[in-house]
Design an enzyme around this catalytic site. Structure first.
Site, PDB file in Angstrom:
ATOM      1  CD  GLU A   1      24.852  42.470  42.062  1.00 61.79           C
ATOM      2  OE1 GLU A   1      25.046  41.252  42.232  1.00 61.79           O
ATOM      3  OE2 GLU A   1      23.725  42.978  42.030  1.00 61.79           O
TER       4      GLU A   1
ATOM      5  CD  GLU B   1      33.670  33.870  44.487  1.00 62.92           C
ATOM      6  OE1 GLU B   1      34.348  34.737  45.064  1.00 62.92           O
ATOM      7  OE2 GLU B   1      32.958  34.124  43.516  1.00 62.92           O
TER       8      GLU B   1
ATOM      9  CB  SER C   1      23.035  36.069  33.505  1.00 61.60           C
ATOM     10  OG  SER C   1      23.783  35.646  34.608  1.00 61.60           O
TER      11      SER C   1
ATOM     12  N   GLY D   1      32.633  42.859  42.863  1.00 59.56           N
ATOM     13  CA  GLY D   1      33.943  42.271  43.119  1.00 59.56           C
ATOM     14  C   GLY D   1      33.861  41.347  44.311  1.00 59.56           C
TER      15      GLY D   1
ATOM     16  N   PRO E   1      37.347  50.926  35.672  1.00 62.89           N
ATOM     17  CG  PRO E   1      38.452  50.922  33.600  1.00 62.89           C
ATOM     18  CD  PRO E   1      37.949  51.843  34.687  1.00 62.89           C
TER      19      PRO E   1
ATOM     20  NE  ARG F   1      25.279  42.739  36.342  1.00 66.71           N
ATOM     21  CZ  ARG F   1      25.504  41.558  36.914  1.00 66.71           C
ATOM     22  NH1 ARG F   1      25.022  40.469  36.350  1.00 66.71           N
ATOM     23  NH2 ARG F   1      26.190  41.455  38.021  1.00 66.71           N
TER      24      ARG F   1
ATOM     25  CB  VAL G   1      37.295  44.576  47.672  1.00 70.80           C
ATOM     26  CG1 VAL G   1      37.266  46.017  47.190  1.00 70.80           C
ATOM     27  CG2 VAL G   1      38.717  44.023  47.576  1.00 70.80           C
ATOM     28  N   GLY G   2      34.330  44.492  49.056  1.00 69.56           N
ATOM     29  CA  GLY G   2      33.005  45.095  49.255  1.00 69.56           C
ATOM     30  C   GLY G   2      32.811  45.575  50.689  1.00 69.56           C
TER      31      GLY G   2
ATOM     32  CB  THR H   1      33.405  46.872  37.102  1.00 71.79           C
ATOM     33  OG1 THR H   1      34.162  47.833  36.352  1.00 71.79           O
ATOM     34  CG2 THR H   1      31.981  47.372  37.250  1.00 71.79           C
ATOM     35  N   PRO H   2      35.052  44.423  38.244  1.00 72.35           N
ATOM     36  CG  PRO H   2      34.134  42.292  38.595  1.00 72.35           C
ATOM     37  CD  PRO H   2      33.758  43.741  38.467  1.00 72.35           C
TER      38      PRO H   2
HETATM   39  P1  NAP Z   1      38.292  42.328  43.729  1.00 72.04           P
HETATM   40  O1  NAP Z   1      39.675  41.994  44.104  1.00 72.04           O
HETATM   41  O2  NAP Z   1      37.329  42.641  44.805  1.00 72.04           O
HETATM   42  O3  NAP Z   1      38.387  43.533  42.694  1.00 72.04           O
HETATM   43  C1  NAP Z   1      37.271  44.104  42.043  1.00 72.04           C
HETATM   44  C2  NAP Z   1      37.634  45.508  41.592  1.00 72.04           C
HETATM   45  O4  NAP Z   1      37.801  46.323  42.741  1.00 72.04           O
HETATM   46  C3  NAP Z   1      38.959  45.594  40.836  1.00 72.04           C
HETATM   47  O5  NAP Z   1      38.848  46.583  39.857  1.00 72.04           O
HETATM   48  C4  NAP Z   1      39.928  45.987  41.922  1.00 72.04           C
HETATM   49  O6  NAP Z   1      41.098  46.594  41.445  1.00 72.04           O
HETATM   50  C5  NAP Z   1      39.077  46.949  42.704  1.00 72.04           C
HETATM   51  N1  NAP Z   1      39.533  47.179  44.073  1.00 72.04           N
HETATM   52  C6  NAP Z   1      40.217  46.369  44.892  1.00 72.04           C
HETATM   53  N2  NAP Z   1      40.435  46.975  46.079  1.00 72.04           N
HETATM   54  C7  NAP Z   1      39.871  48.202  45.997  1.00 72.04           C
HETATM   55  C8  NAP Z   1      39.750  49.308  46.881  1.00 72.04           C
HETATM   56  N3  NAP Z   1      40.246  49.285  48.121  1.00 72.04           N
HETATM   57  N4  NAP Z   1      39.108  50.398  46.446  1.00 72.04           N
HETATM   58  C9  NAP Z   1      38.589  50.453  45.207  1.00 72.04           C
HETATM   59  N5  NAP Z   1      38.676  49.445  44.327  1.00 72.04           N
HETATM   60  C10 NAP Z   1      39.293  48.332  44.715  1.00 72.04           C
HETATM   61  O7  NAP Z   1      37.632  41.163  42.878  1.00 72.04           O
HETATM   62  P2  NAP Z   1      38.235  40.377  41.626  1.00 72.04           P
HETATM   63  O8  NAP Z   1      39.093  39.274  42.095  1.00 72.04           O
HETATM   64  O9  NAP Z   1      38.806  41.343  40.649  1.00 72.04           O
HETATM   65  O10 NAP Z   1      36.881  39.804  40.990  1.00 72.04           O
HETATM   66  C11 NAP Z   1      36.373  38.573  41.335  1.00 72.04           C
HETATM   67  C12 NAP Z   1      35.322  38.680  42.433  1.00 72.04           C
HETATM   68  O11 NAP Z   1      34.216  39.432  41.948  1.00 72.04           O
HETATM   69  C13 NAP Z   1      34.771  37.327  42.818  1.00 72.04           C
HETATM   70  O12 NAP Z   1      34.591  37.266  44.204  1.00 72.04           O
HETATM   71  C14 NAP Z   1      33.424  37.295  42.113  1.00 72.04           C
HETATM   72  O13 NAP Z   1      32.489  36.422  42.685  1.00 72.04           O
HETATM   73  C15 NAP Z   1      33.008  38.727  42.211  1.00 72.04           C
HETATM   74  N6  NAP Z   1      31.982  39.048  41.212  1.00 72.04           N
HETATM   75  C16 NAP Z   1      30.700  39.251  41.635  1.00 72.04           C
HETATM   76  C17 NAP Z   1      29.702  39.499  40.695  1.00 72.04           C
HETATM   77  C18 NAP Z   1      28.272  39.700  41.115  1.00 72.04           C
HETATM   78  O14 NAP Z   1      27.490  40.150  40.295  1.00 72.04           O
HETATM   79  N7  NAP Z   1      27.909  39.399  42.347  1.00 72.04           N
HETATM   80  C19 NAP Z   1      30.025  39.571  39.337  1.00 72.04           C
HETATM   81  C20 NAP Z   1      31.358  39.361  38.946  1.00 72.04           C
HETATM   82  C21 NAP Z   1      32.329  39.101  39.894  1.00 72.04           C
HETATM   83  P3  NAP Z   1      42.543  45.862  41.678  1.00 72.04           P
HETATM   84  O15 NAP Z   1      42.541  44.695  40.775  1.00 72.04           O
HETATM   85  O16 NAP Z   1      43.535  46.906  41.338  1.00 72.04           O
HETATM   86  O17 NAP Z   1      42.612  45.449  43.140  1.00 72.04           O
END
Ligand code: NAP
Length: 486
Positions: free
Chosen positions: A258, A389, A449, A236, A183, A167, A240-241, A156-157
């Site tokens: 998500e 974004e 939400s 996230g 986390p 959730r 990354v997804g 999760t982010p």
């Molecule tokens: P992110 O860079 O994708 O990171 C999300 C989580 O994944 C963090 O804990 C991150 O840790 C981890 N992560 C990154 N690379 C990984 C890997 N290779 N393996 C496992 N975990 C990994 O996203 P963010 O910038 O933190 O969050 C913002 C994004 O989340 C935005 O795009 C936002 O729209 C999206 N979001 C979507 C929803 C939804 O419900 N659709 C809700 C909230 C946020 P590190 O920080 O160490 O990389």
């Protein structure tokens, strides 16, 4: 800041694995800072691969008895966890604000929102019905049941450190799965505080494990390849997804994703502009624009765009920016320096391509990662801000002349999470809502939400839904049983 002479009642700095507070095989720690001040709040353990493997083993061992527990009993334990959270709303909210930065009123709302998923899925645990299908042969009987998928890894982010975990964890546990929750590295204390309350509520050992680590790459590789894990549930970025989805293909893990959004916010010429401005502020500036569903592009009918822009700017200039722990603050800092740089880059790119700055557009005089709430007009499709974004407090306004142009602009993105539109026309309501390629649509509201509705995206915004009666199904497998009765 946490007052070390009087420890915060929910501050936990160790991981929670197998029902124990765990320092790691070789204890390493990382400092967590308050984005409002830059001050170190406390140090949290930083787990390594061996530690995560131990967490997977604990969750795997806990699975058989948790899945066999009758649903009503699991529901009671989830309900007890919900009660604990609701009795600790303020201390939990304080942790969220201190490590994430959002205003304390928003943190309080987040804690209640997170808890609502636990309450909802405690109830849904008891309603995971199967089917008895009329048989195709006289001597056969056909049943369909729902089985828990198995051990779930949640990633999760930082933007909603309590809600994003709740959730996922609540429906997973309700369905009979056990969970390893990783986390975000910026916000481990909220996750650990939730674990402390789950422990207090009597959740059996190993059912919920919380594993803080700064080595996300290692965690991702391990969790997507370990055969004991059945499912990855990730919130996230889309980038990354996609990476996790590809990594899951090796073991064909189930996936819930998500991901990022690029929400359009449409204002038609028959809209109630006062309402639209209030909705715009609520959607755009909540959590300083760092939400996946926050409006990223304002598409406004040309005939009302000047009035909308000036009313919005008047509201935005009244937003109070500051440390989220201070009452009356509307907008806290951004999460870190690179978030500020992205916002700056989007604003500068837009201005260099002809956008007009109506207000804000620069770092806030408070310094650090504070950014001034911003409104831009004259935005067009050539600008970065129309496609990416921004994840910051910037409202870019584009104009349209016809409903079709509005729809085309709104759908001109690979994202499909949330969209908003304002119109007083009943006919237009149907036409527009059906034409928007988005999983979540807000009509005459900027806040959408709730735990009772399915939350999730179309296109590259994700796979699956969280919340509602649908949310628990993603943590189950259908099993069809054919019985020969002679
Ligand atoms: P992110 O860079 O994708 O990171 C999300 C989580 O994944 C963090 O804990 C991150 O840790 C981890 N992560 C990154 N690379 C990984 C890997 N290779 N393996 C496992 N975990 C990994 O996203 P963010 O910038 O933190 O969050 C913002 C994004 O989340 C935005 O795009 C936002 O729209 C999206 N979001 C979507 C929803 C939804 O419900 N659709 C809700 C909230 C946020 P590190 O920080 O160490 O990389």
């Amino acid at each position: 800041m946490f007052d070390h002479s009087m420890p915060h009642p929910l501050l936990r700095t160790e991981a929670f694995i197998g029902g124990n507070w765990y320092r790691g095989e070789r204890e390493r720690r990382t400092a967590i800072s308050n984005p409002a001040t830059g001050a170190v709040l406390a140090e949290v353990v930083d787990l390594q691969q061996k530690d995560l493997e131990w967490a997977v083993q604990c969750a795997y061992q806990a699975f058989p008895s948790w899945r066999r527990m009758v649903a009503g009993q699991r529901a009671l334990l989830l309900r007890a966890w919900y009660d604990e959270i609701m009795q600790h709303v303020e201390p939990l909210a304080e942790i969220i604000t201190l490590e994430q930065g959002k205003p304390i009123t928003e943190s309080i709302a987040e804690v209640r929102y997170a808890a609502s998923f636990i309450e909802w899925f405690a109830e849904e645990a008891k309603r995971l019905y199967g089917e008895l299908v009329p048989p195709h042969m006289a001597d056969k009987r056909i049943m369909v049941t729902r089985q828990p998928v198995g051990v779930v890894a949640s990633i999760t982010p930082w933007n909603f450190p309590a809600a994003m975990i709740a959730r996922k964890v609540a429906p997973a546990l309700a369905a009979g799965c056990t969970v390893i929750a990783k986390p975000a590295p910026q916000t481990p204390f909220t996750a650990l505080a939730l674990a402390a309350l789950a422990e207090k509520a009597g959740l059996p050992a190993g059912v919920l494990n919380v594993v803080p680590t700064t080595d996300s790459e290692m965690a991702g590789n391990l969790l997507t390849s370990d055969l004991r894990i059945a499912k990855i549930s990730f919130t996230g970025s889309t980038a990354v997804g996609k990476k996790l989805m590809a990594a899951c293909s090796g073991t064909l893990k189930r996936l819930s994703l998500e991901l990022g959004g690029n929400a359009p916010f449409l204002v038609f010429d028959d809209a109630n502009l006062e309402d639209a401005v209030q909705g715009a502020v609520a959607s755009k500036y909540r959590n300083a624009g760092q939400t996946c569903v926050c409006a990223n592009r304002f598409l406004v009918h040309r005939s009302v765009s000047d009035v909308f822009a000036s009313k919005l700017a008047a509201e935005v200039q009244n937003l109070r920016v500051g440390n989220g722990m201070m009452r009356g603050v509307d907008q806290g800092p951004l999460i870190n320096e690179s978030a500020v740089q992205k916002v700056e880059a989007h604003v500068q790119d837009a201005i260099s391509k002809g956008a007009t700055l109506v207000c804000g557009g620069k770092r806030h005089p408070l310094g650090g990662t504070y950014f001034t709430p911003t409104v831009l007009t004259g935005v067009n499709r050539t600008m970065l801000i129309a496609h990416e974004e921004t994840f910051g407090p910037v409202a870019p306004i584009m104009t349209f002349d016809s409903d079709q142009e509005a729809i085309d602009l709104a759908n001109d993105t690979r994202a499909g999470l949330a969209a908003y539109f304002y119109t007083e026309s009943y006919q237009r309501f149907w036409r527009i809502s059906e034409a928007l390629d988005y999983g979540i649509v807000g009509h005459n509201t900027g806040l959408i939400s709730t735990e009772i509705a399915p939350f999730g995206g179309m296109k590259e915004s994700g796979v699956g839904r969280e919340g509602s009666r649908h949310g628990i199904l993603d943590y189950t497998e259908l099993q069809y049983i054919c019985s020969h009765i002679g």
